[in-house]
Design a protein around this motif. Sequence first.
Motif, PDB file in Angstrom:
ATOM      1  N   ALA A 625      -1.543  53.059 -18.106  1.00 17.69           N
ATOM      2  CA  ALA A 625      -1.919  52.240 -17.089  1.00 17.69           C
ATOM      3  C   ALA A 625      -3.370  51.923 -17.606  1.00 17.69           C
ATOM      4  N   ALA A 626      -3.929  49.870 -16.533  1.00 21.13           N
ATOM      5  CA  ALA A 626      -4.961  50.522 -17.054  1.00 21.13           C
ATOM      6  C   ALA A 626      -5.654  49.472 -15.689  1.00 21.13           C
ATOM      7  N   ALA A 627      -6.414  49.692 -14.567  1.00 21.54           N
ATOM      8  CA  ALA A 627      -7.695  49.029 -13.681  1.00 21.54           C
ATOM      9  C   ALA A 627      -8.645  48.410 -14.042  1.00 21.54           C
ATOM     10  N   ARG A 628      -8.813  47.469 -13.480  1.00 20.87           N
ATOM     11  CA  ARG A 628     -10.487  46.717 -13.556  1.00 20.87           C
ATOM     12  C   ARG A 628     -10.851  46.255 -12.055  1.00 20.87           C
ATOM     13  N   LYS A 629     -11.820  46.137 -12.221  1.00 20.87           N
ATOM     14  CA  LYS A 629     -12.572  45.726 -10.342  1.00 20.87           C
ATOM     15  C   LYS A 629     -12.711  43.950 -10.651  1.00 20.87           C
ATOM     16  N   LEU A 630     -12.373  43.468  -9.838  1.00 22.21           N
ATOM     17  CA  LEU A 630     -12.905  42.024  -9.774  1.00 22.21           C
ATOM     18  C   LEU A 630     -13.576  41.243  -8.806  1.00 22.21           C
ATOM     19  N   ALA A 631     -14.390  40.138  -8.550  1.00 24.18           N
ATOM     20  CA  ALA A 631     -14.182  39.442  -7.209  1.00 24.18           C
ATOM     21  C   ALA A 631     -13.712  38.337  -7.349  1.00 24.18           C
ATOM     22  N   VAL A 632     -13.528  37.707  -6.142  1.00 26.38           N
ATOM     23  CA  VAL A 632     -12.525  36.365  -6.091  1.00 26.38           C
ATOM     24  C   VAL A 632     -13.569  35.427  -5.086  1.00 26.38           C
ATOM     25  N   ASP A 633     -13.701  33.890  -5.303  1.00 27.62           N
ATOM     26  CA  ASP A 633     -14.316  33.447  -4.709  1.00 27.62           C
ATOM     27  C   ASP A 633     -13.488  31.965  -4.929  1.00 27.62           C
ATOM     28  N   ASN A 634     -13.411  30.955  -4.860  1.00 28.06           N
ATOM     29  CA  ASN A 634     -12.823  30.026  -4.374  1.00 28.06           C
ATOM     30  C   ASN A 634     -12.474  29.027  -5.876  1.00 28.06           C
ATOM     31  N   ARG A 635     -12.516  29.817  -6.850  1.00 30.04           N
ATOM     32  CA  ARG A 635     -12.271  29.057  -8.184  1.00 30.04           C
ATOM     33  C   ARG A 635     -11.287  30.006  -8.937  1.00 30.04           C
ATOM     34  N   SER A 636     -10.728  29.383  -9.565  1.00 27.29           N
ATOM     35  CA  SER A 636      -9.320  30.431 -10.219  1.00 27.29           C
ATOM     36  C   SER A 636     -10.654  32.093 -11.459  1.00 27.29           C
ATOM     37  N   VAL A 637      -9.790  32.526 -11.613  1.00 25.65           N
ATOM     38  CA  VAL A 637      -9.878  33.502 -12.356  1.00 25.65           C
ATOM     39  C   VAL A 637      -9.074  34.193 -13.443  1.00 25.65           C
ATOM     40  N   SER A 638      -9.644  34.274 -14.902  1.00 20.34           N
ATOM     41  CA  SER A 638      -9.401  34.698 -15.438  1.00 20.34           C
ATOM     42  C   SER A 638      -9.404  36.610 -15.738  1.00 20.34           C
ATOM     43  N   ALA A 639      -8.176  36.764 -16.172  1.00 16.96           N
ATOM     44  CA  ALA A 639      -8.384  38.620 -16.095  1.00 16.96           C
ATOM     45  C   ALA A 639      -7.347  39.130 -16.865  1.00 16.96           C
ATOM     46  N   ASP A 640      -7.958  39.221 -18.006  1.00 14.73           N
ATOM     47  CA  ASP A 640      -7.190  40.387 -19.060  1.00 14.73           C
ATOM     48  C   ASP A 640      -7.335  41.832 -18.776  1.00 14.73           C
ATOM     49  N   LEU A 641      -6.055  42.126 -19.084  1.00 16.74           N
ATOM     50  CA  LEU A 641      -5.497  44.054 -18.780  1.00 16.74           C
ATOM     51  C   LEU A 641      -5.472  44.049 -20.046  1.00 16.74           C
ATOM     52  N   GLU A 642      -5.389  46.197 -20.465  1.00 22.08           N
ATOM     53  CA  GLU A 642      -5.478  45.953 -22.186  1.00 22.08           C
ATOM     54  C   GLU A 642      -5.604  47.875 -21.719  1.00 22.08           C
ATOM     55  N   VAL A 643      -4.352  48.105 -22.389  1.00 20.29           N
ATOM     56  CA  VAL A 643      -4.128  50.322 -22.987  1.00 20.29           C
ATOM     57  C   VAL A 643      -4.097  49.423 -23.973  1.00 20.29           C
ATOM     58  N   GLY A 644      -4.483  51.200 -24.415  1.00 26.94           N
ATOM     59  CA  GLY A 644      -4.159  51.222 -26.156  1.00 26.94           C
ATOM     60  C   GLY A 644      -3.706  51.894 -26.296  1.00 26.94           C
ATOM     61  N   LEU A 645      -3.310  52.066 -27.508  1.00 26.16           N
ATOM     62  CA  LEU A 645      -1.372  52.363 -28.515  1.00 26.16           C
ATOM     63  C   LEU A 645      -1.266  54.128 -28.390  1.00 26.16           C
ATOM     64  N   ALA A 646      -0.151  54.716 -27.908  1.00 23.61           N
ATOM     65  CA  ALA A 646      -0.070  55.637 -27.670  1.00 23.61           C
ATOM     66  C   ALA A 646       1.989  56.068 -27.774  1.00 23.61           C
ATOM     67  N   SER A 647       2.251  57.259 -28.284  1.00 22.46           N
ATOM     68  CA  SER A 647       3.677  57.694 -27.865  1.00 22.46           C
ATOM     69  C   SER A 647       4.205  57.326 -27.725  1.00 22.46           C
ATOM     70  N   PRO A 648       5.384  56.954 -27.100  1.00 21.56           N
ATOM     71  CA  PRO A 648       6.127  56.819 -26.050  1.00 21.56           C
ATOM     72  C   PRO A 648       6.630  58.155 -25.318  1.00 21.56           C
ATOM     73  N   GLY A 649       6.157  59.482 -26.001  1.00 19.80           N
ATOM     74  CA  GLY A 649       6.162  61.106 -24.925  1.00 19.80           C
ATOM     75  C   GLY A 649       5.100  60.492 -24.046  1.00 19.80           C
ATOM     76  N   ARG A 650       3.830  60.411 -25.029  1.00 15.76           N
ATOM     77  CA  ARG A 650       2.292  60.254 -23.839  1.00 15.76           C
ATOM     78  C   ARG A 650       2.312  59.093 -22.953  1.00 15.76           C
ATOM     79  N   LYS A 651       1.446  60.143 -21.854  1.00 17.46           N
ATOM     80  CA  LYS A 651       0.991  58.818 -20.301  1.00 17.46           C
ATOM     81  C   LYS A 651      -0.145  58.767 -20.507  1.00 17.46           C
ATOM     82  N   GLU A 652      -1.176  58.317 -20.631  1.00 18.05           N
ATOM     83  CA  GLU A 652      -2.350  58.208 -20.728  1.00 18.05           C
ATOM     84  C   GLU A 652      -2.586  56.617 -19.271  1.00 18.05           C
ATOM     85  N   SER A 653      -3.808  57.222 -18.642  1.00 16.67           N
ATOM     86  CA  SER A 653      -4.876  56.282 -18.152  1.00 16.67           C
ATOM     87  C   SER A 653      -6.231  55.481 -17.985  1.00 16.67           C
ATOM     88  N   VAL A 654      -6.178  54.324 -18.385  1.00 13.82           N
ATOM     89  CA  VAL A 654      -7.724  54.018 -18.682  1.00 13.82           C
ATOM     90  C   VAL A 654      -8.159  53.399 -18.006  1.00 13.82           C
TER      91      VAL A 654
END
Length: 656
Positions: A625-654
């Motif tokens: 999982a990943a999370a980020r804060k952002l502010a929105v006004d009256n313009r379009s917003v571009s916001a990318d989200l990325e998590v790191g590589l991990a094995s399928p059995g491992r759970k991470e929160s970034v």
Amino acid sequence: MANTKSAPKTPRSASAITTVLALSGTVVALMQTIVVPLLPDFPRILGVTADDASWLVTATLLTSAVATPIMSRSADMYGKRKIMVICLAIMVVGSIIAAVGGSFLWIIIGRALQGFSSSLIPVGISIMRDELPKERMGSAVALMSATLGIGSAMGLPLAGLVFEALGWQSIFWVSAVAGALLLVSVAVVVPESKLRTPGRFDYAGAVILSAALVALLLAISKGGSWGWGSETVLMLFLAAALLLAAWVPYELKVSHPMVDLRTSARRPVLLTNVASLLIGFAMFANMLLTTQQLQLPTATGYGFELDVVAAGLCMVPSGAAMVIFAPVSGSIIRRFGGKAALITGSAVMIVGYVGRVFLWDTVPWLIIGSTVISIGTAIAYAAMPTLIMGAVPITHTASANGLNSLVRSIGTSTSSAAVAVLLMSVNMPFGAVTVPSFDAFRDVFWLAALASGASVLAAAFIPRAASAPRTITQEGVTSELVVQGRVLLAEHRAMAPAVVTVLDTSGEPVDWSRVDNEGNYSVALPGVGKYLLVANAAGWAPIAEVFEFDGRVLKQDFRLQDRLSLAGTATAGGTPVPAAVIALLQASGEYVATTQSDKLGRYAFPLPMPGRYILTMLHPVTHQAAARKLAVDNRSVSADLEVGLASPGRKESVII
């Protein structure tokens, strides 16, 4: 920008239009006051009780409240002069019915029909905006407001004189003759405006609003005699509240509402109407208390024991001062704007009422105090239509002024009820009866001064930009035509809500329109030439187009194509993640929306309301999982989200 060629309005024609329309204010005031001096005599004349006789005033009040918004809206849709003629014709018929009916019921019917005259004020003011040169607008509206005062002042002595000389029926014949002369004058002198508001009349909204107003004003006007805690009055207040609670959401949903509540909620319109309610309250208290004090016995210690005619004549200086100060009102509006005029008028009323608290022991002092208050009323009344017309679309000026007039009438009705309660509750014995003590008068003076002060406060927050009505003229001529169109989406669906604004090529505002639920708008253009039209809707990129108006093509559509969005890409170690769960929360934690990324890891939300948000991503396989804060006004917003590589059995929160 070139304008259409049309025959210039001569000063004489403008003066004639102003005179005829201003006289309509006198007629409205006469209809409201002409029976008041005779109320003590009507129970004997008609064989009814005093409470029954009061319906001669109440019937006109109720009809006025119902007719004003309906006829004002109709004027915008079907023609302003046409509606003025219809209202005058109904008033004349009502006057004749009251004169020849011969029974109390027929007089009540006649008085109810006379109430249609109240619509002449807002419709007449909107005609002034359409037909008069810009430089004459402020003084013309001020004069019309002043004639309201002189009409009220004339009604009291005129009714007494006519009654004593010719009998009670004659007061209605005078009304009929005055209405007939004014009807002919309007038909001959006043041109019909070319401006129309397209759409369907909101019959359901009109019925619901009328029922709510009747219930509210009936409770206010009859609460004193029926008892404020009586079951009837409480039920009327409850009915009014329930009807208004149903009417408001209906008006917000219907395509062509009886009252445009979104426009009415804009700060310039809302605060002007609040100030109008308060000024109406303060103004009416002046007239009620002055006539009572002049007629009360001298043995009370503060009365002057004048008869009806003499008391009425003492009110004439107040009305005359309103006419004399009309040019002053117009000058304040032209130089400083409607906001300054409203504040000035309210401040003058405060001075007048404070003076009446301390200077009351002679007739001259009483007349001076009343006159000062009337001067303030004239200045404030002149400012209100100016502020309203500067803040609403040109095609809605009559209905907007009608709502303003209705709010003022609610203020006067509330004033009448409040004055009655105070005068009855603060009294003193006088022989076998009780009369109000002067403390009651002082309480009302202070209350009216407080209302005037609250009006100053409301006016202080009116945006200065809404200080004058917009009109574009050439050599003092207006030649406006209505251009209509639709605001659509790319797939030809109607876009609502949206707003269309028109500017001339120098950047000055011309008109604006709120788009209805079917995507329709209408704006008034002053003549041929190029205009800049701007369409804007929440969540969409605005669009601006130059429209070359040739006087023939009266339609211009907009198509919004670029939807504003919150978009980005979901990745894991730089690789796009399809079917990732993307959730949007408010910064305070409330849920907003959820979507999934596509095969390329891309996602998009329609742009949310401006504010602070939390954007989260959940990997569908690794549950990273990943999370980020952002502010929105009256313009379009571009916001990318990325998590790191991990094995399928491992759970991470970034957290980013």
